[in-house]
Design a protein around this motif. Structure first.
Motif, PDB file in Angstrom:
ATOM      1  N   THR A   1      43.830  37.136  51.692  1.00 15.19           N
ATOM      2  CA  THR A   1      44.235  38.241  51.303  1.00 15.19           C
ATOM      3  C   THR A   1      43.057  39.031  50.606  1.00 15.19           C
ATOM      4  OG1 THR A   1      45.890  39.491  49.687  1.00 15.19           O
ATOM      5  CG2 THR A   1      45.031  37.238  49.074  1.00 15.19           C
ATOM      6  N   ASP A   2      43.344  40.490  50.732  1.00 13.77           N
ATOM      7  CA  ASP A   2      42.250  41.258  49.865  1.00 13.77           C
ATOM      8  C   ASP A   2      42.675  41.027  48.346  1.00 13.77           C
ATOM      9  OD1 ASP A   2      41.319  41.928  52.266  1.00 13.77           O
ATOM     10  OD2 ASP A   2      42.380  43.865  52.366  1.00 13.77           O
ATOM     11  N   GLU A   3      41.786  41.436  47.420  1.00 13.30           N
ATOM     12  CA  GLU A   3      42.268  41.500  46.232  1.00 13.30           C
ATOM     13  C   GLU A   3      41.767  42.454  45.413  1.00 13.30           C
ATOM     14  OE1 GLU A   3      40.503  38.361  43.628  1.00 13.30           O
ATOM     15  OE2 GLU A   3      42.212  37.918  42.598  1.00 13.30           O
ATOM     16  N   THR A   4      42.585  43.270  44.702  1.00 18.53           N
ATOM     17  CA  THR A   4      42.181  44.795  44.014  1.00 18.53           C
ATOM     18  C   THR A   4      41.809  44.554  42.502  1.00 18.53           C
ATOM     19  OG1 THR A   4      43.206  45.923  45.560  1.00 18.53           O
ATOM     20  CG2 THR A   4      42.790  47.003  43.625  1.00 18.53           C
ATOM     21  N   PHE A   5      40.485  44.613  42.112  1.00 21.27           N
ATOM     22  CA  PHE A   5      40.157  44.902  40.841  1.00 21.27           C
ATOM     23  C   PHE A   5      40.367  46.263  40.246  1.00 21.27           C
ATOM     24  CE2 PHE A   5      38.272  40.566  39.611  1.00 21.27           C
ATOM     25  CZ  PHE A   5      38.308  39.927  40.825  1.00 21.27           C
ATOM     26  N   PHE A   6      41.138  46.639  39.310  1.00 26.75           N
ATOM     27  CA  PHE A   6      40.910  47.877  38.452  1.00 26.75           C
ATOM     28  C   PHE A   6      40.528  47.504  37.062  1.00 26.75           C
ATOM     29  CE2 PHE A   6      43.309  51.279  36.206  1.00 26.75           C
ATOM     30  CZ  PHE A   6      42.519  52.348  36.551  1.00 26.75           C
ATOM     31  N   VAL A   7      39.424  48.150  36.614  1.00 24.57           N
ATOM     32  CA  VAL A   7      38.958  47.905  35.302  1.00 24.57           C
ATOM     33  C   VAL A   7      39.540  49.027  34.436  1.00 24.57           C
ATOM     34  CG1 VAL A   7      37.007  48.077  33.888  1.00 24.57           C
ATOM     35  CG2 VAL A   7      36.699  46.978  36.173  1.00 24.57           C
ATOM     36  N   ILE A   8      40.070  48.374  33.374  1.00 22.27           N
ATOM     37  CA  ILE A   8      40.780  49.285  32.312  1.00 22.27           C
ATOM     38  C   ILE A   8      39.835  49.701  31.140  1.00 22.27           C
ATOM     39  CG2 ILE A   8      42.773  49.391  30.577  1.00 22.27           C
ATOM     40  CD1 ILE A   8      44.342  47.623  32.619  1.00 22.27           C
TER      41      ILE A   8
ATOM     42  N   ILE B   1      31.802  47.563  38.116  1.00 25.28           N
ATOM     43  CA  ILE B   1      32.867  48.229  38.296  1.00 25.28           C
ATOM     44  C   ILE B   1      33.204  48.755  36.602  1.00 25.28           C
ATOM     45  CG2 ILE B   1      35.604  48.363  39.019  1.00 25.28           C
ATOM     46  CD1 ILE B   1      35.031  45.820  40.435  1.00 25.28           C
ATOM     47  N   ARG B   2      33.265  49.930  36.694  1.00 22.73           N
ATOM     48  CA  ARG B   2      33.452  50.425  35.241  1.00 22.73           C
ATOM     49  C   ARG B   2      34.979  50.790  34.981  1.00 22.73           C
ATOM     50  NH1 ARG B   2      28.564  51.816  37.012  1.00 22.73           N
ATOM     51  NH2 ARG B   2      26.780  51.006  35.776  1.00 22.73           N
ATOM     52  N   ALA B   3      35.538  51.177  33.647  1.00 26.75           N
ATOM     53  CA  ALA B   3      36.671  51.588  33.457  1.00 26.75           C
ATOM     54  C   ALA B   3      36.985  52.867  34.340  1.00 26.75           C
ATOM     55  CB  ALA B   3      36.822  52.059  31.833  1.00 26.75           C
ATOM     56  N   GLY B   4      38.224  52.861  35.014  1.00 25.28           N
ATOM     57  CA  GLY B   4      38.454  53.764  35.753  1.00 25.28           C
ATOM     58  C   GLY B   4      38.233  53.772  37.224  1.00 25.28           C
ATOM     59  N   GLU B   5      37.704  52.471  37.509  1.00 26.41           N
ATOM     60  CA  GLU B   5      37.281  52.299  38.889  1.00 26.41           C
ATOM     61  C   GLU B   5      37.892  50.989  39.383  1.00 26.41           C
ATOM     62  OE1 GLU B   5      32.701  54.081  38.726  1.00 26.41           O
ATOM     63  OE2 GLU B   5      32.907  51.896  38.438  1.00 26.41           O
ATOM     64  N   LEU B   6      38.098  51.269  40.781  1.00 23.75           N
ATOM     65  CA  LEU B   6      38.759  49.899  41.367  1.00 23.75           C
ATOM     66  C   LEU B   6      37.951  49.526  42.437  1.00 23.75           C
ATOM     67  CD1 LEU B   6      40.347  50.843  44.170  1.00 23.75           C
ATOM     68  CD2 LEU B   6      41.835  51.878  42.540  1.00 23.75           C
ATOM     69  N   PHE B   7      37.927  48.224  42.823  1.00 25.73           N
ATOM     70  CA  PHE B   7      37.133  47.659  43.942  1.00 25.73           C
ATOM     71  C   PHE B   7      38.072  46.589  44.569  1.00 25.73           C
ATOM     72  CE2 PHE B   7      34.201  44.232  45.343  1.00 25.73           C
ATOM     73  CZ  PHE B   7      33.551  44.923  46.167  1.00 25.73           C
ATOM     74  N   VAL B   8      38.159  46.621  45.842  1.00 23.21           N
ATOM     75  CA  VAL B   8      38.807  45.852  46.571  1.00 23.21           C
ATOM     76  C   VAL B   8      37.917  44.593  47.339  1.00 23.21           C
ATOM     77  CG1 VAL B   8      40.727  45.226  48.575  1.00 23.21           C
ATOM     78  CG2 VAL B   8      40.495  47.604  47.197  1.00 23.21           C
ATOM     79  N   VAL B   9      38.173  43.360  46.834  1.00 27.75           N
ATOM     80  CA  VAL B   9      37.360  42.398  47.578  1.00 27.75           C
ATOM     81  C   VAL B   9      38.017  42.028  48.813  1.00 27.75           C
ATOM     82  CG1 VAL B   9      36.770  39.900  47.228  1.00 27.75           C
ATOM     83  CG2 VAL B   9      36.804  41.263  44.887  1.00 27.75           C
ATOM     84  N   PRO B  10      37.172  41.797  49.625  1.00 26.08           N
ATOM     85  CA  PRO B  10      37.968  41.683  51.040  1.00 26.08           C
ATOM     86  C   PRO B  10      38.163  40.419  51.352  1.00 26.08           C
ATOM     87  CG  PRO B  10      35.750  42.936  51.281  1.00 26.08           C
ATOM     88  CD  PRO B  10      35.889  42.519  49.890  1.00 26.08           C
ATOM     89  N   LYS B  11      39.097  40.046  51.931  1.00 21.19           N
ATOM     90  CA  LYS B  11      39.818  38.575  52.378  1.00 21.19           C
ATOM     91  C   LYS B  11      38.766  37.837  52.620  1.00 21.19           C
ATOM     92  CE  LYS B  11      42.326  38.868  56.190  1.00 21.19           C
ATOM     93  NZ  LYS B  11      43.340  39.007  56.957  1.00 21.19           N
ATOM     94  N   GLY B  12      38.717  36.658  52.267  1.00 24.70           N
ATOM     95  CA  GLY B  12      37.658  35.653  52.517  1.00 24.70           C
ATOM     96  C   GLY B  12      36.078  35.886  52.142  1.00 24.70           C
TER      97      GLY B  12
END
Lengths: 127, 127
Positions: A55-62, A77-88
């Motif tokens: 699975t992919d995994e999403t990080f959203f920094v608060i 990744i700073r507050a208000g940004e999101l990043f999706v780590v690709p699967k694998g």
């Protein structure tokens, strides 16, 4: 699981939930959408290299700033940004100062992915 | 689709993306995780009653205040709060003043759900 509402149909205030987290690196579930969960976690310092094969995994920094080391180099990744780590893809989160994150990922995903060790947190812990 | 990066592996700044949205009620995809998408949308005023028969739908309010009318009564969602509309539940979003939202839902979900009408926006529009 602490008697918190599970499932759907209630409003989740992220700041209120974060105020109840006093440990680092222990994701706590605050909402579920289909078979995906929203997890809040406070982090500080270094984590372990790991990946999630399925699975992919999403990080959203608060709050704060998070660096995710990837084998090809880091992303910040700073507050208000999101990043999706690709699967694998191998990754290692890091925060110089305490940071608050919302993870979005399928139910059952362990925080250390393929790497089971002393940093592996209990899964499906609702806040 | 405007040549924006699709898939995973890049940082998305929500404020930067929102600054490029100048229409109401037109969700724009900013990231994808597996077969789920993150969509930003600015809303103002009233929408239409609809439901999504096959999926829950997550509203995360970034700016402003959103009321979601449900047949059992309204819920109010403020900035920093999220709400998961359960699968099959009729709902009607409303914002007295402009509000900015991130929707999280499976690919292919239409903004008007089961109600196809003049408010139905084109799907899978990347920003």
């Amino acid at each position: 699981m602490e008697g918190a509402p599970q499932g759907t149909g209630y409003v989740v205030n992220l700041d209120e939930k974060l105020g109840r987290i006093d440990e680092h690196w222990k994701p706590r579930v605050v909402a579920q959408m289909n078979d995906y969960q929203f997890k809040l976690v406070k982090i500080c310092g270094d984590f372990v290299w790991h990946s999630h094969a399925d699975t992919d995994e999403t990080f959203f920094v608060i709050d704060g700033e998070v660096r995710i080391d990837l084998r090809g180099g880091p992303v910040v990744i700073r507050a208000g940004e999101l990043f999706v780590v690709p699967k694998g893809v191998e990754h290692k989160p890091y925060a110089e100062h305490e940071a608050s994150i919302m993870l979005i990922e399928p139910c059952g995903v362990l925080n250390t992915g393929d790497a089971r060790n002393e940093r592996t947190a209990q899964n499906d812990m609702w806040l």
